[in-house]
Design an enzyme around this catalytic site. Structure first.
Site, PDB file in Angstrom:
ATOM      1  N   HIS A 167       6.208   4.381   1.644  1.00  0.00           N
ATOM      2  CA  HIS A 167       6.738   4.352   0.283  1.00  0.00           C
ATOM      3  C   HIS A 167       7.711   5.504   0.069  1.00  0.00           C
ATOM      4  O   HIS A 167       7.526   6.589   0.637  1.00  0.00           O
ATOM      5  CB  HIS A 167       5.603   4.485  -0.747  1.00  0.00           C
ATOM      6  CG  HIS A 167       4.725   3.284  -0.853  1.00  0.00           C
ATOM      7  ND1 HIS A 167       3.366   3.340  -0.712  1.00  0.00           N
ATOM      8  CD2 HIS A 167       5.018   1.981  -1.094  1.00  0.00           C
ATOM      9  CE1 HIS A 167       2.843   2.139  -0.859  1.00  0.00           C
ATOM     10  NE2 HIS A 167       3.831   1.287  -1.094  1.00  0.00           N
ATOM     11  N   CYS A 266      -2.832   6.777 -10.191  1.00  0.00           N
ATOM     12  CA  CYS A 266      -2.764   6.715 -11.660  1.00  0.00           C
ATOM     13  C   CYS A 266      -1.433   6.132 -12.123  1.00  0.00           C
ATOM     14  O   CYS A 266      -0.429   6.193 -11.415  1.00  0.00           O
ATOM     15  CB  CYS A 266      -2.966   8.102 -12.269  1.00  0.00           C
ATOM     16  SG  CYS A 266      -1.783   9.352 -11.741  1.00  0.00           S
TER      17      CYS A 266
END
Length: 298
Positions: A167, A266
């Site tokens: 990523h 999160c």
């Protein structure tokens, strides 16, 4: 609304299936209890950064559901529901969509192109522009969906496919206003060079020696990063020398075996006080406590 100022975070508990069925690096063995303790430590750190928690119940059907960042991109009051690049994770977006759209009343946008793939961990918002890593989990159509959703910002696709980076935010992250951190290793350096050629704004760059040196989360004027032991002395010394903000350490030895990093755990939000209806599939005692907090603030 000022960028990087938040008051809530969506998180998700770790299911039992995480131990045996999570997508791991080289078939690593995961200690489930250690992973859950790391998750609990994250919650404590977020709370110390003035973040209220919206904790979702774990879903055994989705072993990687604790990595909620990949399911949605949130900038301001707009949410883009993603289509994660790994097929086993695409069902995770359902609960996230429900909470953000129905319970929190965000402006939710869906990806329209059928073959578009997008992981939230590939989307880096600098406060001024948006970089999207196009590689193993995100394709060009996914980057296009980001551009259509957030029309107020320049959206810049960055090729990461030919690097070892999974990523974009494994390689580069925000650590302050107009400040970026770059992980050690050839892949992150190549990615940063490509970003440097395409960026619209200038940024101060902190180059870290450690391969996990970019695993940081900047929020509310504070910085969460990996521990001294994980980063090694040289990397940690750079943080002491270069950064003046309040810092919090977080160990992620087990969660990182499943490609987890700090931001992946999160979804950060700024919720106005008028947005009081905050629900999820948490247990009844948790929900009662959460609604009580909301009422006290209203």
């Amino acid at each position: 609304m000022a960028a990087f100022h938040y008051n809530y975070a969506i998180v998700s508990r770790i299911p039992n299936s995480f131990k045996e069925r999570a997508i791991t690096k080289d078939n690593c063995q995961i200690d489930l209890e250690k992973a859950r303790q790391e998750y609990k430590n994250l919650l404590s750190v977020l709370q110390s950064c003035d973040i209220n928690l919206i904790e979702l119940q774990e879903d055994e059907k989705y072993p990687d559901c604790c990595f909620v960042e990949d399911t949605a991109v949130v900038i301001g009051g707009t949410v883009l529901i993603t289509r994660p690049g790994h097929p086993s994770r695409q069902g995770e977006v359902g609960e996230i969509r429900r909470v953000l759209k129905n319970d929190l009343s965000f402006n939710v946008i869906e990806m329209k192109v059928a073959d578009a793939k997008l992981d939230g961990g590939d989307v880096l918002f600098t406060g001024k522009e948006i970089f999207v890593g196009v590689g193993k989990r995100t394709n060009e159509a996914g980057a296009g969906a980001v551009a259509l959703a957030f029309i107020d910002y320049d959206v810049i696709p960055i090729n990461i496919k030919d690097t070892e980076v999974l990523h974009l935010k494994d390689a580069v992250n925000v650590i302050g206003r107009n400040e970026l951190v770059v992980a050690g290793g050839e892949g992150p350096k190549i990615i940063m060079k490509r970003m440097d050629c395409l960026k619209t704004y200038n940024y101060k760059i902190l180059q870290m020696p450690s391969p996990i040196g970019a695993d940081m989360l900047y929020l509310n004027g504070r910085l969460i990063h990996r521990t001294n032991e994980e980063l090694a002395k040289e990397s940690y010394g750079l943080l002491d020398e270069k950064l003046q903000c309040t810092r919090h350490q977080l160990h992620l030895g087990e969660l990182s075996k499943a490609y987890g990093n700090i931001s992946s755990l999160c979804i950060l939000l700024r919720i106005n006080r008028r947005q009081q209806k905050v629900l999820s599939n948490v247990t009844d005692p948790d929900l009662t406590q959460f609604l009580s907090i909301c009422q006290q603030k209203s």
